[in-house]
Design a protein around this motif. Structure first.
Motif, short mmCIF file in Angstrom:
data_model
loop_
_atom_site.label_atom_id
_atom_site.label_comp_id
_atom_site.label_asym_id
_atom_site.label_seq_id
_atom_site.Cartn_x
_atom_site.Cartn_y
_atom_site.Cartn_z
N TYR A 1 72.11 16.91 -2.28
CA TYR A 1 71.96 16.28 -0.97
C TYR A 1 71.84 14.76 -1.10
N ALA A 2 70.97 14.32 -2.01
CA ALA A 2 70.73 12.88 -2.16
C ALA A 2 72.01 12.17 -2.59
N ARG A 3 72.73 12.74 -3.55
CA ARG A 3 73.95 12.11 -4.01
C ARG A 3 75.01 12.09 -2.92
N ALA A 4 75.10 13.15 -2.12
CA ALA A 4 76.12 13.22 -1.07
C ALA A 4 75.87 12.20 0.03
N VAL A 5 74.61 12.07 0.46
CA VAL A 5 74.36 11.11 1.54
C VAL A 5 74.53 9.68 1.05
N ALA A 6 74.22 9.44 -0.24
CA ALA A 6 74.47 8.11 -0.80
C ALA A 6 75.96 7.83 -0.86
N GLU A 7 76.73 8.82 -1.28
CA GLU A 7 78.19 8.64 -1.35
C GLU A 7 78.77 8.38 0.03
N ALA A 8 78.13 8.95 1.08
CA ALA A 8 78.59 8.72 2.45
C ALA A 8 78.13 7.38 3.01
N GLY A 9 77.38 6.60 2.21
CA GLY A 9 77.02 5.25 2.61
C GLY A 9 75.57 4.99 2.91
N LEU B 1 78.23 19.88 5.36
CA LEU B 1 77.53 20.19 6.60
C LEU B 1 76.31 19.30 6.78
N LEU B 2 75.58 19.06 5.71
CA LEU B 2 74.42 18.18 5.79
C LEU B 2 74.83 16.78 6.23
N VAL B 3 75.84 16.22 5.59
CA VAL B 3 76.28 14.86 5.94
C VAL B 3 76.70 14.81 7.41
N TYR B 4 77.40 15.82 7.87
CA TYR B 4 77.78 15.86 9.29
C TYR B 4 76.55 15.85 10.20
N LEU B 5 75.57 16.69 9.90
CA LEU B 5 74.39 16.79 10.75
C LEU B 5 73.60 15.48 10.79
N LEU B 6 73.69 14.69 9.74
CA LEU B 6 72.98 13.41 9.69
C LEU B 6 73.76 12.28 10.34
N SER B 7 75.00 12.53 10.70
CA SER B 7 75.87 11.48 11.20
C SER B 7 75.78 11.33 12.72
N ASP B 8 76.36 10.25 13.22
CA ASP B 8 76.42 10.03 14.66
C ASP B 8 77.29 11.08 15.35
N ASP B 9 78.22 11.66 14.62
CA ASP B 9 79.10 12.68 15.21
C ASP B 9 78.33 13.90 15.68
N ALA B 10 77.14 14.14 15.12
CA ALA B 10 76.36 15.34 15.45
C ALA B 10 75.28 15.06 16.48
N ALA B 11 75.46 14.03 17.29
CA ALA B 11 74.42 13.65 18.26
C ALA B 11 74.10 14.74 19.27
N GLU B 12 75.04 15.64 19.53
CA GLU B 12 74.81 16.69 20.51
C GLU B 12 74.43 18.03 19.88
N VAL B 13 74.27 18.05 18.57
CA VAL B 13 73.94 19.30 17.87
C VAL B 13 72.45 19.28 17.54
#
Length: 297
Positions: free
Chosen positions: A20-28, A228-240
């Motif tokens: 998780y930590a590595r993926a969110v870092a890779e996503a910026g 899925l984790l990166v998506y849920l943490l992103s602005d794209d998931a504001a309605e989820v």
């Protein structure tokens, strides 16, 4: 996808948390890497830094309020704000119930359930202070959705975490905060004690890919859970929000909320004999499975 975000990941020294930590870092995102093992947390933070990301290690056991407050304070001190919290930290004390001690039960509750509560509470307070919303991802488990032999403690806390996510989602929606439960299925050391998965876990630890048959049935590597984790943490998931969402292998899943599967009514109420009759005639065929398919075979 997460550029400019600041995210805390608890229990991130190894396994799913490290992924998780590595993926969110890779996503910026900039990451606070927490683990009770300070050396493991520092190693993951160093890995992120070596790959060009931003991370700081935090050593401490999740559960106490002081740790939760320190995690938020570290994010703010190091990176200026907090945008998301991923409550992943956990321990196992697997034993059948007659062999399970009070300590076995209490340490699992302290780390998983109380740790999720204290970290979520601290993060929500910071989100509200900052304004602009925030993201909470509370990590559940299939063990909290169905039976998991020898894990009465773990099943109880993981079911509680999913229930907590729904309630926190309701409490925080007006502040633009989303709260979801992530239900991962991955071949890590946490599932190595399950006989059906032991060989596959060993193979993955040797660097081999997860078997195609398992992947097709929703069981893969830790890295398979991270999109899925990166998506849920992103602005794209504001309605989820308020959801229990699973990921594993080639699948992502939406778990149902508890709901009435069948019902029967009797004007004037029930007698025990009437209940027995209703079960035989109306309800017996609607009782729900409680053992996962892999365990039922």
């Amino acid at each position: 996808m997460l550029a400019g975000k600041v995210i805390v990941v608890t229990g991130a020294g190894r396994g799913l948390g490290r992924a998780y930590a590595r993926a969110v870092a890779e996503a910026g995102a900039a990451v606070v890497v927490n683990d009770v093992d300070g050396g493991a947390a520092a190693a993951v933070a160093d890995e992120i830094g070596a790959d060009g990301g931003s991370a700081v290690a935090h050593a401490g056991p999740v559960g106490p309020t002081a740790t939760a407050d320190e995690l938020v304070a570290t994010a703010v001190a190091e990176f200026g704000r907090l945008d998301a919290m991923v409550t992943n930290a956990g321990v196992l004390r697997d034993r059948s119930v007659v062999k399970m001690t009070d300590e076995d039960f209490d340490v699992v509750v302290e780390t998983h359930l109380r740790g999720t509560f204290t970290c979520a509470r601290a993060a929500i307070a910071r989100f509200r202070e900052q304004g602009g919303g925030g993201r909470l991802v509370l990590v559940g488990s299939p063990a909290g959705q169905r039976a998991s032999f020898g894990q009465a403690n773990y099943s109880a806390v993981k079911a509680g975490i999913v229930g907590m996510a729904r309630t926190l989602a309701a409490e925080t929606a007006k502040h633009g905060i989303t709260v979801n439960a992530l239900v991962p299925v991955a071949l890590t050391r946490m599932v190595a004690t399950i006989p059906a998965f032991a060989d596959a876990v060993a193979a993955v630890e040797r660097g081999e890919p997860a078997p195609d048959e398992l992947r097709a049935n929703g069981v893969g590597t830790a890295e398979d859970v991270t999109p899925l984790l990166v998506y849920l943490l992103s602005d794209d998931a504001a309605e989820v929000t308020g959801q229990a969402l699973g990921a594993g292998g080639d699948r992502i899943t939406v778990w149902t909320h508890p709901s009435v599967a069948a019902e029967a009514s009797r004007p004037g109420g029930w007698t025990a004999e009437g209940v027995a009759e209703a079960f035989g005639a109306e309800l017996a065929g609607r009782l729900q499975p409680y053992v996962p398919p892999v365990a039922a075979r």
